[in-house]
Design a protein around this motif. Structure first.
Motif, PDB file in Angstrom:
ATOM      1  N   THR A 107       0.834  -1.206   0.000  1.00 41.70           N
ATOM      2  CA  THR A 107       0.000   0.000   0.000  1.00 41.70           C
ATOM      3  C   THR A 107       0.870   1.258   0.000  1.00 41.70           C
ATOM      4  N   GLU A 114      -4.798   0.911  -4.662  1.00 40.34           N
ATOM      5  CA  GLU A 114      -5.904   0.510  -5.532  1.00 40.34           C
ATOM      6  C   GLU A 114      -5.724  -0.906  -6.053  1.00 40.34           C
ATOM      7  N   ARG A 117      -6.655  -3.136  -3.239  1.00 39.37           N
ATOM      8  CA  ARG A 117      -8.110  -3.166  -3.076  1.00 39.37           C
ATOM      9  C   ARG A 117      -8.736  -4.100  -4.117  1.00 39.37           C
ATOM     10  N   THR A 118      -8.277  -3.996  -5.353  1.00 39.18           N
ATOM     11  CA  THR A 118      -8.801  -4.866  -6.414  1.00 39.18           C
ATOM     12  C   THR A 118      -8.580  -6.326  -6.060  1.00 39.18           C
ATOM     13  N   ARG A 121     -10.887  -7.389  -3.178  1.00 40.15           N
ATOM     14  CA  ARG A 121     -12.286  -7.523  -3.605  1.00 40.15           C
ATOM     15  C   ARG A 121     -12.478  -8.768  -4.467  1.00 40.15           C
ATOM     16  N   ASP A 181     -10.501  -4.913   5.211  1.00 40.92           N
ATOM     17  CA  ASP A 181     -10.478  -3.459   5.389  1.00 40.92           C
ATOM     18  C   ASP A 181     -10.200  -2.763   4.063  1.00 40.92           C
ATOM     19  N   LEU A 182      -9.257  -3.302   3.291  1.00 34.71           N
ATOM     20  CA  LEU A 182      -8.966  -2.724   1.985  1.00 34.71           C
ATOM     21  C   LEU A 182     -10.184  -2.809   1.069  1.00 34.71           C
ATOM     22  N   ALA A 183     -10.800  -3.978   1.028  1.00 34.06           N
ATOM     23  CA  ALA A 183     -11.958  -4.177   0.158  1.00 34.06           C
ATOM     24  C   ALA A 183     -13.103  -3.242   0.530  1.00 34.06           C
ATOM     25  N   ALA A 184     -13.205  -2.904   1.822  1.00 35.27           N
ATOM     26  CA  ALA A 184     -14.268  -2.015   2.283  1.00 35.27           C
ATOM     27  C   ALA A 184     -14.007  -0.553   1.950  1.00 35.27           C
ATOM     28  N   GLY A 185     -12.798  -0.258   1.446  1.00 28.12           N
ATOM     29  CA  GLY A 185     -12.494   1.109   1.044  1.00 28.12           C
ATOM     30  C   GLY A 185     -11.938   1.991   2.140  1.00 28.12           C
ATOM     31  N   ALA A 187      -9.378   4.080   4.432  1.00 23.62           N
ATOM     32  CA  ALA A 187      -8.173   4.842   4.115  1.00 23.62           C
ATOM     33  C   ALA A 187      -6.938   4.041   4.511  1.00 23.62           C
ATOM     34  N   ARG A 188      -5.849   4.248   3.782  1.00 23.83           N
ATOM     35  CA  ARG A 188      -4.621   3.492   4.013  1.00 23.83           C
ATOM     36  C   ARG A 188      -4.161   3.562   5.463  1.00 23.83           C
TER      37      ARG A 188
END
Length: 214
Positions: A107, A114, A117-118, A121, A181-185, A187-188
């Protein structure tokens, strides 16, 4: 025209191969982010990366192989942590550093966030990819067992392998929460803060449970 010395040519070729691999990976992740994993073909990845389809398959045997290529880098970072840090600060602290360092590494830029996150997800949305990720838990366990046996050659190998199993499972659980947490959007900074707090709890539990193993 000057030419490169013969002994430098393999290095140049390897760098070119690595750049091609990275271009294919980045193109694939962009397509996955835009259209979803199931709706992207390897031929489309080749077009996006501006390479021939055969070139894609030279570097990646399948879409799943492409998605999970970064696990090899994670494993290399694990070996480096054990080789370079375990003697200085202990096995479990070195592994905790590896875990948190890996979270930060994936990250470290907005583009990396991003991409992560991809990836996260895709795991949430695709049962096949999730099943494959669970399968890699055994790979990580075997690597940990190997590294522990190298470090503690006189210890009981049964206990070392059992310890490797516990560490692999515990760290994979922490990774899964990080990915959620990443998938939920989130913040870093929040993602990393929550990951750090969980790592403290996970490794405190490991330290209590593995006190007699090594």
């Amino acid at each position: 025209m000057a030419t490169e010395p013969a002994d430098r040519e393999p290095g140049l070729r390897e760098r070119k191969k690595q750049r091609t691999r990275e271009a294919i990976f980045e193109a694939a992740m962009a397509l996955f982010a835009d259209r979803g994993y199931d709706h992207v073909t390897m031929a489309e990845v080749a077009r996006a990366a501006d390479v021939a389809p055969a070139t894609v398959f030279t570097h990646y045997a399948s879409k799943e192989d492409l998605v999970y290529t970064l696990r090899l880098e994670v494993n290399d970072r694990l070996r480096t942590a054990m080789d370079e840090r375990a003697d200085q600060i202990g096995v479990l602290p070195a592994l905790k550093e590896w875990l948190l360092g890996t979270h930060a590494y994936f990250t470290e830029t907005p583009e990396a966030v991003e991409r992560s996150r991809t990836f996260s997800r895709m795991l949430n949305d695709n049962p096949t990819l999730w099943s494959r990720s669970v399968g890699f838990l055994h790979e990580r366990q075997m690597l940990l067992a190997e590294l522990l046996m190298e470090r503690f050659p006189d210890a009981d190998p049964l206990l070392l392998e059992a310890a490797a199993s516990q560490i692999a499972a515990a760290t994979q659980t922490a990774v899964r929460y990080y990915q959620r947490d990443l998938a939920a959007g989130m913040a870093r900074d929040e993602v990393l803060a929550r990951a750090s707090e969980r790592a403290d709890r996970v490794f405190e539990q490991l330290e209590r449970g593995l006190a007699d193993a090594f």
